[in-house]
Design a protein around this motif. Sequence first.
Motif, mmCIF file in Angstrom:
data_model
loop_
_atom_site.group_PDB
_atom_site.id
_atom_site.type_symbol
_atom_site.label_atom_id
_atom_site.label_comp_id
_atom_site.label_asym_id
_atom_site.label_seq_id
_atom_site.Cartn_x
_atom_site.Cartn_y
_atom_site.Cartn_z
ATOM 1 N N LEU A 212 0.833 -1.201 0.000
ATOM 2 C CA LEU A 212 0.000 0.000 0.000
ATOM 3 C C LEU A 212 0.866 1.248 0.000
ATOM 4 N N LEU A 213 0.274 2.313 -0.517
ATOM 5 C CA LEU A 213 0.982 3.589 -0.517
ATOM 6 C C LEU A 213 1.173 4.079 0.911
ATOM 7 N N PRO A 214 2.230 4.808 1.165
ATOM 8 C CA PRO A 214 2.417 5.390 2.502
ATOM 9 C C PRO A 214 1.248 6.310 2.865
ATOM 10 N N ASN A 215 1.002 6.430 4.158
ATOM 11 C CA ASN A 215 -0.064 7.288 4.694
ATOM 12 C C ASN A 215 -1.469 6.826 4.278
ATOM 13 N N THR A 216 -1.622 5.493 4.125
ATOM 14 C CA THR A 216 -2.946 4.912 3.871
ATOM 15 C C THR A 216 -3.471 4.307 5.175
ATOM 16 N N ILE A 217 -4.706 4.592 5.496
ATOM 17 C CA ILE A 217 -5.287 4.087 6.751
ATOM 18 C C ILE A 217 -5.748 2.645 6.556
ATOM 19 N N ILE A 218 -5.289 1.745 7.447
ATOM 20 C CA ILE A 218 -5.645 0.328 7.341
ATOM 21 C C ILE A 218 -6.487 -0.155 8.536
ATOM 22 N N ASP A 219 -6.662 0.681 9.537
ATOM 23 C CA ASP A 219 -7.526 0.315 10.667
ATOM 24 C C ASP A 219 -7.917 1.588 11.412
ATOM 25 N N GLN A 220 -9.012 1.504 12.163
ATOM 26 C CA GLN A 220 -9.479 2.671 12.910
ATOM 27 C C GLN A 220 -10.223 2.240 14.160
ATOM 28 N N TYR A 221 -10.257 3.134 15.136
ATOM 29 C CA TYR A 221 -11.035 2.913 16.359
ATOM 30 C C TYR A 221 -11.505 4.261 16.893
#
Length: 242
Positions: A212-221
Amino acid sequence: MNLLNKKIIKYPIIILASVILLFIFFDKLIMPWVVSAEEIIVPDVVGSDKISAIEELKKIGLHPIEQGPKYDENVPKDHVIFQTPRQGATVKIGRRVYLYISGGEPLIKMPQLLGKTVRDAKITVERLGLEIDTLINVRSEFPAKTVVEQSRKEGEFLSKGEAVTLKISIGPQIGMVRVPNLIAKSLSEAERILRELSLKIGKRTYLSSPNLLPNTIIDQYPGEDKLVSYGDSVDVVITQSR
């Protein structure tokens, strides 16, 4: 004649004598009782309540046996739908009479209404022959005008015309907002989306990812659709280059 031959002759004689005695017993004692037993006419108890029907049959020497219940909306509950032998049959005293008892109108299985709109819930309930007696508005994370609670559990059996109380969502509490989906979005795009909702990026955790490209969000809470207050933070996991 030896002992073995005597036994061979003796056993058939005993068996024959037993058969003759049994025949005499049946012919002289059992058959006369059966033939001479008093005969009576079976009365009509169809439509009677089961207690009255049972008492009437017992009074004249018959043996009533209940069958059912058999649901029939045209015959009141606990009344006789059908009998066998039928009215007018000639039978011996002590004869069994089978009574098929009504269970009244068929019971209705309560459906699952949670998550349905008020309109859909009303249509579902009314088609089944049930009624909605009360609608209670409550704050909920469910969308407005959807059912969030029902007074009768799914699968419970109800009589026709019984009433159900529903709690209806009027939306979340004022000052609350749903968390958007940030997965696969860039960090800058996620910040913009949160800013429009009066939210912000919270804790940032970086992980290496070759795909994935840098600064891509892969999880959140918190996750998507969770209710939070205005001004709250959303923690994210972000990719970084090696």
